[in-house]
Design an enzyme around this catalytic site. Structure first.
Site, mmCIF file in Angstrom:
data_model
loop_
_atom_site.group_PDB
_atom_site.id
_atom_site.type_symbol
_atom_site.label_atom_id
_atom_site.label_comp_id
_atom_site.label_asym_id
_atom_site.label_seq_id
_atom_site.Cartn_x
_atom_site.Cartn_y
_atom_site.Cartn_z
ATOM 1 N N ASN A 158 -62.037 37.575 24.703
ATOM 2 C CA ASN A 158 -63.462 37.330 24.418
ATOM 3 C C ASN A 158 -64.367 37.603 25.621
ATOM 4 O O ASN A 158 -65.519 37.995 25.456
ATOM 5 C CB ASN A 158 -63.695 35.939 23.830
ATOM 6 C CG ASN A 158 -63.249 34.822 24.727
ATOM 7 O OD1 ASN A 158 -62.494 35.046 25.672
ATOM 8 N ND2 ASN A 158 -63.694 33.622 24.454
ATOM 9 N N LYS A 181 -51.731 39.288 33.034
ATOM 10 C CA LYS A 181 -51.524 39.941 31.739
ATOM 11 C C LYS A 181 -52.811 39.786 30.934
ATOM 12 O O LYS A 181 -53.155 38.706 30.493
ATOM 13 C CB LYS A 181 -50.370 39.303 30.957
ATOM 14 C CG LYS A 181 -49.966 40.180 29.774
ATOM 15 C CD LYS A 181 -49.337 39.429 28.638
ATOM 16 C CE LYS A 181 -50.304 38.713 27.765
ATOM 17 N NZ LYS A 181 -51.305 39.572 27.089
ATOM 18 N N PRO A 182 -53.542 40.897 30.762
ATOM 19 C CA PRO A 182 -54.764 40.807 29.953
ATOM 20 C C PRO A 182 -54.403 40.782 28.470
ATOM 21 O O PRO A 182 -53.288 41.136 28.098
ATOM 22 C CB PRO A 182 -55.503 42.106 30.300
ATOM 23 C CG PRO A 182 -54.429 43.081 30.656
ATOM 24 C CD PRO A 182 -53.279 42.278 31.241
ATOM 25 N N ALA A 183 -55.349 40.392 27.637
ATOM 26 C CA ALA A 183 -55.118 40.417 26.191
ATOM 27 C C ALA A 183 -54.893 41.857 25.739
ATOM 28 O O ALA A 183 -55.520 42.789 26.267
ATOM 29 C CB ALA A 183 -56.318 39.830 25.469
ATOM 30 N N GLY A 235 -56.968 30.664 26.783
ATOM 31 C CA GLY A 235 -56.602 31.103 25.440
ATOM 32 C C GLY A 235 -56.551 29.921 24.499
ATOM 33 O O GLY A 235 -57.197 28.896 24.742
ATOM 34 N N SER A 236 -55.746 30.066 23.478
ATOM 35 C CA SER A 236 -55.734 29.033 22.432
ATOM 36 C C SER A 236 -54.890 27.831 22.860
ATOM 37 O O SER A 236 -53.964 27.949 23.679
ATOM 38 C CB SER A 236 -55.167 29.630 21.151
ATOM 39 O OG SER A 236 -53.822 30.015 21.367
ATOM 40 N N LEU A 258 -58.441 25.935 27.362
ATOM 41 C CA LEU A 258 -57.964 26.110 25.987
ATOM 42 C C LEU A 258 -59.114 26.015 24.985
ATOM 43 O O LEU A 258 -60.260 26.255 25.318
ATOM 44 C CB LEU A 258 -56.852 25.089 25.719
ATOM 45 C CG LEU A 258 -55.724 25.096 26.775
ATOM 46 C CD1 LEU A 258 -54.682 24.041 26.490
ATOM 47 C CD2 LEU A 258 -55.071 26.466 26.882
ATOM 48 N N CYS A 291 -65.171 29.865 23.820
ATOM 49 C CA CYS A 291 -64.584 28.535 23.639
ATOM 50 C C CYS A 291 -65.626 27.439 23.848
ATOM 51 O O CYS A 291 -65.372 26.282 23.552
ATOM 52 C CB CYS A 291 -63.386 28.356 24.566
ATOM 53 S SG CYS A 291 -63.737 28.840 26.229
ATOM 54 N N GLU A 388 -61.599 25.089 15.102
ATOM 55 C CA GLU A 388 -62.348 25.945 16.011
ATOM 56 C C GLU A 388 -62.653 27.233 15.234
ATOM 57 O O GLU A 388 -61.758 27.993 14.879
ATOM 58 C CB GLU A 388 -61.532 26.261 17.272
ATOM 59 C CG GLU A 388 -62.359 26.977 18.302
ATOM 60 C CD GLU A 388 -61.613 27.250 19.609
ATOM 61 O OE1 GLU A 388 -60.383 27.308 19.603
ATOM 62 O OE2 GLU A 388 -62.311 27.417 20.632
HETATM 63 P P1 ADP Z 1 -56.517 34.207 20.816
HETATM 64 O O1 ADP Z 1 -56.242 33.545 19.494
HETATM 65 O O2 ADP Z 1 -57.872 33.975 21.339
HETATM 66 O O3 ADP Z 1 -56.080 35.632 20.891
HETATM 67 P P2 ADP Z 1 -54.179 33.476 22.308
HETATM 68 O O4 ADP Z 1 -53.893 32.163 22.938
HETATM 69 O O5 ADP Z 1 -53.276 33.945 21.220
HETATM 70 O O6 ADP Z 1 -55.681 33.369 21.837
HETATM 71 O O7 ADP Z 1 -54.239 34.628 23.400
HETATM 72 C C1 ADP Z 1 -54.690 34.451 24.702
HETATM 73 C C2 ADP Z 1 -53.776 35.208 25.639
HETATM 74 O O8 ADP Z 1 -52.465 34.659 25.527
HETATM 75 C C3 ADP Z 1 -53.650 36.692 25.335
HETATM 76 O O9 ADP Z 1 -53.545 37.395 26.562
HETATM 77 C C4 ADP Z 1 -52.342 36.746 24.571
HETATM 78 O O10 ADP Z 1 -51.712 38.009 24.655
HETATM 79 C C5 ADP Z 1 -51.551 35.696 25.320
HETATM 80 N N1 ADP Z 1 -50.382 35.168 24.571
HETATM 81 C C6 ADP Z 1 -50.254 34.981 23.255
HETATM 82 N N2 ADP Z 1 -49.014 34.516 22.967
HETATM 83 C C7 ADP Z 1 -48.345 34.408 24.135
HETATM 84 C C8 ADP Z 1 -47.028 33.990 24.518
HETATM 85 N N3 ADP Z 1 -46.141 33.574 23.634
HETATM 86 N N4 ADP Z 1 -46.705 34.020 25.832
HETATM 87 C C9 ADP Z 1 -47.598 34.435 26.741
HETATM 88 N N5 ADP Z 1 -48.842 34.833 26.454
HETATM 89 C C10 ADP Z 1 -49.218 34.824 25.169
#
Ligand code: ADP
Length: 485
Positions: A158, A181-183, A235-236, A258, A291, A388
């Site tokens: 985001n 590690k980016p998204a 992240g989530s 989070l 968030c 959310e």
């Molecule tokens: P969103 O729903 O906003 O995408 P996530 O928590 O799924 O939120 O993603 C946030 C970040 O966490 C991203 O970089 C995603 O690739 C990473 N991510 C998701 N699952 C895992 C995991 N099992 N281990 C490590 N990183 C993860």
């Protein structure tokens, strides 16, 4: 549509490890697409666990010299990185808009905001002080601060730029190295930042970017490898919890930004125009995908109808469009999946009795566009109260008393941002102290900057980003006892 950049070398598609652009061992890639059009913009190299482990070794080695460098030298490098980001704002914003979807003006705003963390921590890094404690005559007790060690970072889509600088700047200023590690949705902004880090003279191995189609492979190595001393994650909440569990075996420090369920509490005695403006900015920024976005508008009964009227008049003025359209005020959401999740929340609320004032459905503009939506006739028994939303949907709840508003605000497992609109000074204090949130905006919803401690309580996380507190998260406290003096 072809992405036009002033400097095409900012569009990098390989991993950035130890100062070099490399492919993953298996030679695999994954596609990055434009949510506004569905077009694939680039194929990006995908790394796995082994490359991550090697990067950790290199980051650990690189840190040895970096942490010994004079803080002023580290500061100069961070400042150069900041300046290069500012100079390349237009390109960085264009890359962000094409991979994330937000309107170009918002993307430019984020680039400036992201850069501000580098400047701030370039300065703060020079002010990492220790302590000399009161001690008996034959000894001295001293406290020094040291870099926590190799930092692993995982960031969301985001804010593809600012969520990175917010972590990299304090880590590097403290003397740590970092691997990120980016998204998978938005790796291009991260890689462009790496190119500028290289140009700024950030030594090899200190800032590494590991794009991957398998978050769990890279995340698994980051969290299990004993050489990584800290994980910082945005992240989530479910993934944050998982990563905390994975970090437990090696007892890593963690910072977790989070999920949120931000209330905007608007009292009868609020300045109505200010409240409408604040709620608009907070709810619909980045199409509701932050968030700290308003998730629940809690409006007192005496002002409720007037608020809904003014708020919906303003929302109807929004212009949904592609991020590069000059007149677009709001862009798409990030993916078809995100759109489906948002629509499911809305349809579920409608089934439970919610009334759609405006919006309430996907837009015909494209696969990822959702109409800005307002829902009334909602209550705290409905599932939308606890979810959310992460999209451009504003449920407007009604309350009667201050006590009820505080109870409703706190009736969630989340505790990140919250907002209160009232002109009553006593109420400002009572509510600000009574609600369980890491951040409270009083008559203001644009609360974030590099100067303030951003972070949440409860299941919204732990640790703070930005400000002097944000540096502490990257430092260890060491006590040295000198005896026999
Ligand atoms: P969103 O729903 O906003 O995408 P996530 O928590 O799924 O939120 O993603 C946030 C970040 O966490 C991203 O970089 C995603 O690739 C990473 N991510 C998701 N699952 C895992 C995991 N099992 N281990 C490590 N990183 C993860």
């Amino acid at each position: 549509m072809k992405l036009q950049l002033n400097d095409s070398s900012l569009l990098q598609t390989q991993a950035f490890i130890n100062g070099e652009w490399v492919n993953g061992d298996a030679g695999e890639t994954f596609p990055v697409s434009n949510p506004a059009t569905g077009e694939v913009i680039a194929e990006v190299a995908s790394v796995g666990a082994e490359e991550t482990a090697r990067t950790i070794d290199l980051a650990e080695a690189a840190m040895k010299e970096w942490k010994k460098l004079a803080p002023a030298k580290r500061s100069e490098i961070l400042e150069r990185w900041h300046n290069l980001i500012i100079e390349n704002t237009d390109d960085l914003a264009a890359i962000m808009t094409v991979e994330q979807g937000k309107p170009l003006f918002e993307a430019k705003g984020e680039v400036m905001y992201g850069a501000s963390y580098l400047k701030w921590f370039a300065e703060e890094g020079k002010r990492i002080y220790g302590d000399v404690l009161p001690s008996p005559g034959d000894r001295r007790s001293i406290v020094i601060k040291q870099p926590v060690g190799v930092v692993a970072a995982i960031t969301p889509w985001n804010f593809p730029n600012a969520m990175i600088t917010r972590k990299a700047a304090p880590a590097l200023a403290a003397g740590c190295s970092i691997l990120l590690k980016p998204a998978a949705e938005t790796p291009l902004s991260a890689l462009a930042l790496a190119e500028l880090a290289k140009r700024a003279g950030v030594p090899a191995g200190l800032f590494n970017v590991l794009p991957s189609k398998s978050a769990s492979l890279v995340g698994g190595e980051m969290t299990s490898n004993a050489k990584v001393k800290k994980l910082t994650f945005t992240g989530s909440t479910p993934i944050g919890k998982l990563l905390m569990k994975q970090c437990a075996d090696t007892v890593k420090r963690t910072s977790m930004e989070l999920g949120g369920n931000a209330p905007v509490i608007i009292f009868d005695d609020a300045d109505l125009d200010l409240a409408v403006k604040g709620a608009l900015v907070s709810k619909y920024r980045n199409s509701g995908q932050t968030c700290i976005c308003a998730n629940r508008l809690l409006v007192q009964e005496g002002i409720y109808d007037k608020f809904v009227e003014k708020f919906s008049e303003a929302v109807k003025q929004f212009k949904l469009g592609h991020g590069f359209d000059d007149d677009a005020t709001h862009g798409p959401v990030v993916s078809k999946k995100a759109l489906a999740d948002i629509d499911a929340i809305v349809q579920n609320a409608v089934e439970q009795g919610a009334n759609v004032v405006t919006g309430g459905k996907p837009s015909e503009l494209g696969n990822c566009f959702y109409e800005p939506t307002i829902l009334t006739d909602v209550n705290d028994k409905m599932s939308i109260f606890g979810e959310e939303i992460f999209g451009p949907v504003a449920p407007v709840f009604k309350f009667s008393t201050e006590e009820e508003a505080i109870a409703m605000a706190n009736d969630t497992e989340f505790g990140l941002a919250s907002y209160v609109f009232t002109e009553n000074l006593g109420r400002i204090w009572r509510v600000s102290e009574g609600i369980e949130y890491g951040m409270v905006g009083v008559n203001e919803t644009a609360i974030s900057s590099e100067v303030i401690p951003f972070g949440g309580v409860k299941e919204s996380g732990q640790g703070r980003e930005g400000s002097k507190y944000g540096l502490e998260d990257y430092l260890e406290t060491k006590y040295i006892c000198m005896g026999g003096l």
